[in-house]
Design an enzyme around this catalytic site. Structure first.
Site, mmCIF file in Angstrom:
data_model
loop_
_atom_site.group_PDB
_atom_site.id
_atom_site.type_symbol
_atom_site.label_atom_id
_atom_site.label_comp_id
_atom_site.label_asym_id
_atom_site.label_seq_id
_atom_site.Cartn_x
_atom_site.Cartn_y
_atom_site.Cartn_z
ATOM 1 N N GLU A 21 -5.755 -3.823 56.013
ATOM 2 C CA GLU A 21 -6.420 -2.586 56.397
ATOM 3 C C GLU A 21 -7.927 -2.758 56.211
ATOM 4 O O GLU A 21 -8.388 -3.316 55.217
ATOM 5 C CB GLU A 21 -5.891 -1.398 55.585
ATOM 6 C CG GLU A 21 -4.493 -1.021 55.989
ATOM 7 C CD GLU A 21 -3.988 0.256 55.349
ATOM 8 O OE1 GLU A 21 -3.076 0.873 55.910
ATOM 9 O OE2 GLU A 21 -4.511 0.645 54.286
ATOM 10 N N CYS A 23 -15.767 -2.204 55.178
ATOM 11 C CA CYS A 23 -15.147 -2.884 54.046
ATOM 12 C C CYS A 23 -14.065 -3.809 54.581
ATOM 13 O O CYS A 23 -13.098 -3.354 55.198
ATOM 14 C CB CYS A 23 -14.556 -1.860 53.092
ATOM 15 S SG CYS A 23 -13.941 -2.587 51.572
ATOM 16 N N CYS A 63 -2.919 -9.941 46.522
ATOM 17 C CA CYS A 63 -3.847 -10.219 45.429
ATOM 18 C C CYS A 63 -3.092 -10.811 44.251
ATOM 19 O O CYS A 63 -1.921 -10.515 44.038
ATOM 20 C CB CYS A 63 -4.544 -8.929 45.011
ATOM 21 S SG CYS A 63 -5.872 -9.170 43.817
ATOM 22 N N CYS A 97 -4.978 -5.969 38.505
ATOM 23 C CA CYS A 97 -5.770 -5.006 37.742
ATOM 24 C C CYS A 97 -4.927 -3.742 37.522
ATOM 25 O O CYS A 97 -4.356 -3.190 38.468
ATOM 26 C CB CYS A 97 -7.058 -4.672 38.480
ATOM 27 S SG CYS A 97 -8.144 -6.106 38.671
ATOM 28 N N CYS A 108 -5.350 -0.442 39.589
ATOM 29 C CA CYS A 108 -5.394 -0.557 41.045
ATOM 30 C C CYS A 108 -3.993 -0.467 41.627
ATOM 31 O O CYS A 108 -3.120 -1.279 41.306
ATOM 32 C CB CYS A 108 -6.040 -1.885 41.438
ATOM 33 S SG CYS A 108 -6.123 -2.131 43.211
ATOM 34 N N CYS A 112 -11.034 4.598 47.022
ATOM 35 C CA CYS A 112 -10.938 3.511 46.051
ATOM 36 C C CYS A 112 -9.571 3.478 45.388
ATOM 37 O O CYS A 112 -9.132 4.460 44.804
ATOM 38 C CB CYS A 112 -12.024 3.689 45.000
ATOM 39 S SG CYS A 112 -11.961 2.488 43.672
#
Length: 400
Positions: free
Chosen positions: A114, A128, A135, A139, A142, A364
């Site tokens: 995305e 962005c 990943c 984290c 997240c 975010c």
């Protein structure tokens, strides 16, 4: 009784044909080499032809060799036989009530990312982009950090995100006045420094003055702190640096950003201080998500001031966006303002950023979308609020 298998008549395995090279992911020197090695263009004309093709692809935005009117038809046909400049598939497009745009892009079967465009950020608007599918960092705050890494994106796939945004925004040719897309941030899915070669090539292509022409001063790479690659990032890309920090001590950062166990804060800060080109005109941005009762106390603010002392920097404070299943909560607004005040008094710009695109899950930490559940796609965070902070305060410093 033993049995022996007769394999003499078994046909040998046939290698699958290699897909055509996507010229969109080649820098101009790489394109010269590819054209020459393919035999499509003779050596003496390869540099000239590469510049022509590069301008058609990245300045004009064409997706078909047949559109290259100043290239001979015979050459165009040979190019189409050996190469491609096609875009990947846009599976879904969403537009937020605040103007934020989000595209779900399928690079290959089962490989989706995305990409988000935020208007009125930076000089005009910022994109962005992702550097990996999935990943490895995990984290804890997240939402998308829970997804496993699928693979690195190629330079062509990174550049394609920019091209698709420019298609949708009507940004061709690239020298169009009053462009809506002025800044690029590598704050999407993945850790850019774990795919630095492809990221560096993509930045060279995006910043090339014969193509998209976005200044390196308007390109920011955000990392969670892969310390050994910081020097190479600066040397290869001359990009602006952002650090996903979120804590001021190793004990807490080990929990929030597990990569810290490998590269603790003393190593990270030393690497940042040595980042090539770091100065008051090229400050590092520290991204700091505000987590209630975790990292938002006045003592933490004072510890942050001490940690970054002497570094040309600003701090971007990001209100946490809760997601299903998280144990974290967003800090109270009063706590965020008090935290910012301490940083401001110490001389550090510390904007508090309101996330954009919440209604389309583009804020975010919210980018683990429904598409991931349906298609098993790996969606990493998109630090939209962080992006705004990185860009807004750099406009007097950035090159035009």
């Amino acid at each position: 009784m033993s049995v022996t298998l007769d394999l003499s008549r078994v046909a040998p395995a046939v290698d699958a044909p290699k897909p055509p090279i996507n010229l969109s992911g080649l820098t101009r020197p790489q394109m010269v080499a590819a054209l020459t090695e393919s035999g499509v263009v003779e050596h003496g004309k390869a540099k000239m032809r590469a510049t022509q093709i590069f301008r058609w692809v990245h300045h004009r935005g064409v997706t078909d060799f047949a559109q290259m009117s100043d290239v001979a038809k015979e050459t165009r046909a040979r190019l189409a036989d050996h190469f491609t400049i096609a875009r990947p598939e846009v599976v879904e497009r969403q537009v937020s009530k605040d103007g934020t745009r989000k595209w779900l892009i399928r690079m290959a079967p089962g490989v989706e990312v995305e990409t988000v465009y935020i208007p009125s950020v930076g000089r005009a608007g910022a994109l962005c982009v992702s550097s990996q599918v999935g990943c490895t960092l995990n984290c804890s705050f997240c939402h998308t950090g829970t997804q496993a890494l699928v693979r690195n994106l190629t330079a062509a796939e990174i550049v394609a995100q920019v091209q698709i945004a420019k298609d949708d925004l009507g940004e061709w040719p690239s020298d169009k006045e009053d462009r809506l897309l002025s800044n690029i941030v590598f704050m999407g899915m993945g850790e850019p420094l774990y795919n630095l070669g492809q990221v560096a090539d993509a930045i060279e292509i995006i910043s090339d003055n014969e193509g998209i022409t976005i200044s390196r001063r308007r390109i920011t790479v955000s990392t969670s702190g892969v310390v050994p690659q910081l020097q190479a990032l600066g040397d290869k890309t001359q990009a602006m640096l952002a650090i996903s920090l979120h804590a001021t001590n190793d004990a807490l950062r080990d929990v929030l950003v597990p990569l810290n166990k490998k590269y603790p804060l003393d190593q990270l800060m030393a690497g940042i201080r040595a980042y090539p080109g770091l100065s008051n005109a090229r400050r590092v941005t520290f991204e700091y998500v505000m987590l209630k009762g975790v990292n938002d106390s006045p003592d933490e603010a004072r510890a942050l001031v001490k940690l970054i002392k002497g570094i040309p920097a600003k701090v971007n404070l990001i209100p946490f966006n809760p997601w299903p299943g998280t144990d974290y909560q967003c800090s109270d607004w009063a706590a965020i303002e008090a935290f910012a005040a301490i940083l401001n008094r110490a001389g550090y710009s510390s904007p508090i950023r309101t996330p954009r695109g919440r209604d389309i899950l583009a804020a975010c930490g919210q980018l683990k979308s429904e598409s991931e559940k349906v298609r098993a796609s790996a969606m990493r965070k998109l630090s939209m609020a962080a992006m705004a902070g990185v860009l807004d305060d750099d406009e007097d410093e950035a090159a035009a």
